[in-house]
Design an enzyme around this catalytic site. Sequence first.
Site, PDB file in Angstrom:
ATOM      1  N   ALA A  35       0.741  -1.343   0.137  1.00  0.00           N
ATOM      2  CA  ALA A  35      -0.089   0.027   0.061  1.00  0.00           C
ATOM      3  C   ALA A  35       0.777   1.386  -0.115  1.00  0.00           C
ATOM      4  CB  ALA A  35      -0.837  -0.177   1.255  1.00  0.00           C
ATOM      5  N   HIS A  36       2.009   1.394   0.620  1.00  0.00           N
ATOM      6  CA  HIS A  36       2.840   2.308   0.709  1.00  0.00           C
ATOM      7  C   HIS A  36       4.134   1.865   1.511  1.00  0.00           C
ATOM      8  CE1 HIS A  36      -0.211   2.785   3.878  1.00  0.00           C
ATOM      9  NE2 HIS A  36       0.864   3.095   4.896  1.00  0.00           N
ATOM     10  N   ASN A  37       5.108   2.785   0.932  1.00  0.00           N
ATOM     11  CA  ASN A  37       6.405   2.238   1.642  1.00  0.00           C
ATOM     12  C   ASN A  37       7.389   3.650   1.825  1.00  0.00           C
ATOM     13  OD1 ASN A  37       9.336   1.258   1.581  1.00  0.00           O
ATOM     14  ND2 ASN A  37       8.737  -0.239  -0.181  1.00  0.00           N
TER      15      ASN A  37
ATOM     16  N   PHE B  11       6.830  -0.637   5.064  1.00  0.00           N
ATOM     17  CA  PHE B  11       5.749  -0.783   4.170  1.00  0.00           C
ATOM     18  C   PHE B  11       4.487  -1.364   4.773  1.00  0.00           C
ATOM     19  CE2 PHE B  11       8.723  -4.297   3.274  1.00  0.00           C
ATOM     20  CZ  PHE B  11       7.802  -5.170   3.118  1.00  0.00           C
ATOM     21  N   VAL B  12       3.258  -1.126   3.974  1.00  0.00           N
ATOM     22  CA  VAL B  12       2.032  -1.856   4.435  1.00  0.00           C
ATOM     23  C   VAL B  12       1.667  -2.755   3.572  1.00  0.00           C
ATOM     24  CG1 VAL B  12      -0.469  -1.470   5.218  1.00  0.00           C
ATOM     25  CG2 VAL B  12       1.506   0.078   5.977  1.00  0.00           C
TER      26      VAL B  12
END
Length: 149
Positions: free
Chosen positions: A94-96, A107-108
Amino acid sequence: MTLDRTDRAILNRMQDDLPLVSNLYGAIAQELGISESELLSRLTRLREDRVITRFGPFFDAAAMGGAFCLCAMAVPSEDFETVLTKVNAHPEVAHNYERTHRLNMWFVLATETTKGIGDTAEAIQRETGIEVLQFPKLQEFFIGFRVAA
């Protein structure tokens, strides 16, 4: 790139409370006092210039039967970009974020199933040769994050 007043108004408006209408961009453009084509042109330019990377909803994977997990890796600085590219190639990321810590990549993962978290983390470990530490969500906090342009 320099953002003008209209660019800033667009970025601020697109972050929250979007109307559920058949012509979203037309409605937002009307609110902002610009044409829909100008709004779309500006959003395209902002994306091409990497001011924004994407525009879309943020889904609660757990509410839909899926799962979220915060992950971290200790990536050697000389390999950071290579590992970043491999990690971000997974659509489950999802994001980093890069951090100044031994665990420098966070990250997620958001997956359709709880099993998907482990499967994706294992795939990233195989591809990078670096352990992926998993920190599952124990409690959710809504922070209402918005960035004023």
